[in-house]
Design an enzyme around this catalytic site. Structure first.
Site, PDB file in Angstrom:
ATOM      1  N   GLU A   9       5.085  -4.809  11.702  1.00 55.29           N
ATOM      2  CA  GLU A   9       4.023  -3.789  11.725  1.00 55.29           C
ATOM      3  C   GLU A   9       2.855  -4.384  10.947  1.00 55.29           C
ATOM      4  O   GLU A   9       2.906  -4.510   9.734  1.00 55.29           O
ATOM      5  CB  GLU A   9       4.540  -2.487  11.105  1.00 55.29           C
ATOM      6  CG  GLU A   9       3.687  -1.288  11.479  1.00 55.29           C
ATOM      7  CD  GLU A   9       2.454  -1.186  10.598  1.00 55.29           C
ATOM      8  OE1 GLU A   9       1.365  -1.579  11.086  1.00 55.29           O
ATOM      9  OE2 GLU A   9       2.579  -0.738   9.464  1.00 55.29           O
TER      10      GLU A   9
ATOM     11  N   GLU B 261       8.877   1.262  14.414  1.00 55.29           N
ATOM     12  CA  GLU B 261       9.582   1.878  13.306  1.00 55.29           C
ATOM     13  C   GLU B 261       9.616   3.385  13.533  1.00 55.29           C
ATOM     14  O   GLU B 261       8.825   3.922  14.308  1.00 55.29           O
ATOM     15  CB  GLU B 261       8.899   1.548  11.976  1.00 55.29           C
ATOM     16  CG  GLU B 261       8.953   0.069  11.642  1.00 55.29           C
ATOM     17  CD  GLU B 261       8.460  -0.249  10.245  1.00 55.29           C
ATOM     18  OE1 GLU B 261       9.199  -0.929   9.514  1.00 55.29           O
ATOM     19  OE2 GLU B 261       7.339   0.165   9.897  1.00 55.29           O
TER      20      GLU B 261
ATOM     21  N   ASN C 230       0.792  -1.228   0.000  1.00 53.96           N
ATOM     22  CA  ASN C 230       0.000   0.000   0.000  1.00 53.96           C
ATOM     23  C   ASN C 230       0.825   1.278   0.000  1.00 53.96           C
ATOM     24  O   ASN C 230       0.368   2.305  -0.502  1.00 53.96           O
ATOM     25  CB  ASN C 230      -0.980  -0.009   1.178  1.00 53.96           C
ATOM     26  CG  ASN C 230      -0.308  -0.271   2.513  1.00 53.96           C
ATOM     27  OD1 ASN C 230       0.728  -0.929   2.585  1.00 53.96           O
ATOM     28  ND2 ASN C 230      -0.891   0.237   3.581  1.00 53.96           N
TER      29      ASN C 230
ATOM     30  N   GLY D 166       2.763  -5.971   6.933  1.00 53.49           N
ATOM     31  CA  GLY D 166       1.719  -6.696   6.225  1.00 53.49           C
ATOM     32  C   GLY D 166       0.638  -7.139   7.184  1.00 53.49           C
ATOM     33  O   GLY D 166       0.447  -6.549   8.254  1.00 53.49           O
ATOM     34  N   SER D 167      -0.057  -8.196   6.832  1.00 51.90           N
ATOM     35  CA  SER D 167      -1.170  -8.672   7.652  1.00 51.90           C
ATOM     36  C   SER D 167      -0.662  -9.419   8.869  1.00 51.90           C
ATOM     37  O   SER D 167       0.469  -9.918   8.901  1.00 51.90           O
ATOM     38  CB  SER D 167      -2.064  -9.601   6.826  1.00 51.90           C
ATOM     39  OG  SER D 167      -1.402 -10.831   6.574  1.00 51.90           O
TER      40      SER D 167
END
Length: 492
Positions: free
Chosen positions: A264, A473, A167, A242-243
């Site tokens: 994350e 992060e 994304n 990601g998921s």
């Protein structure tokens, strides 16, 4: 937006030419499986790309290991200069990066210039400056059993496998390699196979920059290559976005080598409207925020908790936001809702909506204009009349879908906000800052905005707890993920 209509017309059909991997500072032709990359707004094939073989991944890891010996010993000032040389190239080629992202992600150009490109460049420059910081801590004297003194310094963990989501391909990569490089680590970067083109272009710029060969290596591939990279014994740490389902697999794969991870993984972030708020003043911005990038954002504030006394006013004022949502061509500057990434994801999002309505939920606000004939679009919708236990309320939808629930008092709002498996982000709309802080400090979330907050800061940590992941992060916290503390003690 700084792009003219003429520049938009010129960039509309742009596709990066770069198809090579970047290994050890060289352009390497991929020798693995091939697949098509699609424009989600037109359903057309943008490009056919090739993935790395396991042997090419091995080569990239060896290159990163060889470069680590040099990069980790360079001064902070030298690393800063090299990182800024890459940032300079990103700025010079920002229009190409923007066009690549609009075409392969579908983010509207009206949003992508800042959210997808310029913010990421700014974050990289912050990391470059942070590379110069001396993080040594002097602990002072200690007299048991004999007089000593101590320092705690830090050393870089080594080779980092950085695996990014689709994304925000440029930003997510920069969050990882920026922090890793500032810490003195080297990187093997693997983008999502859904949006590899921008990262392949990034690899070209890496080769043109003053970064030493092998400091950043770019490989591509599917789930098998991701598994091979994250479980590779030559990797010292894995950073993944990601998921949560894939994140759990990444964690298990890294554990085979007892490697640490930064994960994350998204969320179901609460957006709380406390009693006493002037809902009319922020309703439009609130709805346009959770729906941006077609809701494909890990910190989308799409679980709306509204005090019951404000509920009707909230819906009335929210209608104005839905009237301002234009779904369609991401190259149209008036568009603010683009497509979803793939038809299977569009179907998944529509499945959440259908299930919620079948369970007695209601579409309280929605965009009713016809969708484009081509492209994987979903009209934004606000769902209500659902229990907090409903799947649409509890699970990350990753589309332009929000849910709203009323609450009776602030204690209930806090309880509902924390009643989730995730812990990434939240927002509190409050009549005054003191009340907003009081509520924010009781929320289990890695980031809490008050009254809309602001943009993502490069010097602030980002990440969450629970199924939102592990570690942080950005900021000093993000850099320390790639550093090991070392206690040095001497007799006096």
């Amino acid at each position: 937006m700084s792009l003219s209509a003429e520049r938009i017309a010129a960039l509309r059909d742009y596709v990066p030419r770069e198809r090579n991997l970047t290994i050890g500072g060289r352009a390497v032709e991929p020798a693995g499986e091939r697949w098509d990359v699609y424009n989600p707004a037109t359903e057309e094939v943008l490009a056919t790309v090739g993935g790395a073989t396991t042997e090419q991944v091995d080569e990239a890891i060896r290159a990163a290991r060889a470069a680590f010996g040099t990069w980790s010993k360079m001064s902070g000032e030298e690393r800063c200069a090299a990182m800024n040389s890459l940032a300079d190239l990103l700025e010079e080629r920002w229009e190409e990066l923007l066009a690549s992202i609009v075409n392969e992600v579908g983010t509207p150009v009206s949003l992508a210039e800042f959210l997808q490109v310029k913010m990421g460049i700014g974050h990289l420059r912050w990391f470059a400056e942070a590379a110069k910081k001396d993080r040594t801590v002097h602990l002072g004297p200690y007299d048991i059993p004999v007089p000593t003194e101590s320092d705690v310094d830090h050393y870089p963990v080594g080779v980092v496998a950085a695996i990014t989501g689709y994304n925000y391909p440029l930003n997510l990569a920069g969050f990882k390699y920026g922090a890793a490089l500032a810490a003195g680590c080297t990187v093997v970067l693997l983008p999502s196979p859904r949006t590899p083109l921008t990262t392949l272009l990034l690899g070209e710029l890496v080769r043109e920059s003053n970064l030493p060969d092998g400091v950043i290596n770019v490989v591509t591939g599917g789930a098998d290559i991701g598994q091979y990279l994250s479980s590779h014994p030559g990797v010292d740490k894995v950073s993944f976005t990601g998921s949560d389902a894939v994140g759990a697999k990444i964690m298990a794969q890294a554990a085979t080598n007892l490697n640490d991870v930064v994960l994350e993984l998204g969320g179901k972030s609460a957006n709380i409207v406390l009693p006493g708020c002037d809902v009319e003043s922020f309703a439009v911005d609130m709805h346009l925020r959770w729906s941006r990038n077609a809701g494909q954002g890990c910190a989308a504030l799409a679980r709306l908790l509204v005090h019951e006394d404000l509920y009707d006013r909230f819906l009335e004022s929210g209608a104005a936001a839905f009237n301002q949502m234009k779904v369609g061509d991401p190259w149209d500057p008036a568009t603010n809702i683009g497509p979803l990434i793939r038809p299977d994801h569009r179907d998944r999002v529509n499945g959440f909506i259908t299930e919620a309505l079948e369970q007695g939920g209601k579409a309280l606000l929605q965009v009713d204009t016809p969708l484009p004939e081509k492209g994987w679009y979903v009209n934004p919708v606000l769902l209500g009349n659902l229990p907090h236990s409903a799947r649409a309320v509890q699970e990350e939808i990753f589309g332009p879908v929000a849910v709203v629930l009323p609450f009776k008092d602030t204690d209930e709002a806090i309880r509902l906000a924390n009643d989730t498996a995730y812990g990434l982000a939240a927002n509190v709309w409050a009549p005054d800052l003191a009340e907003g802080r009081r509520v924010a400090e009781q929320l289990r979330a890695g980031t809490v905005w008050i009254n809309g907050g602001g943009a993502m800061r490069p010097d602030a940590p980002f990440g969450g707890s629970g199924r939102s992941g592990v570690g942080r992060e950005l900021g000093e916290w993000g850099i320390r993920e790639f550093l090991e503390p070392r206690h040095i003690q001497w007799a006096v």
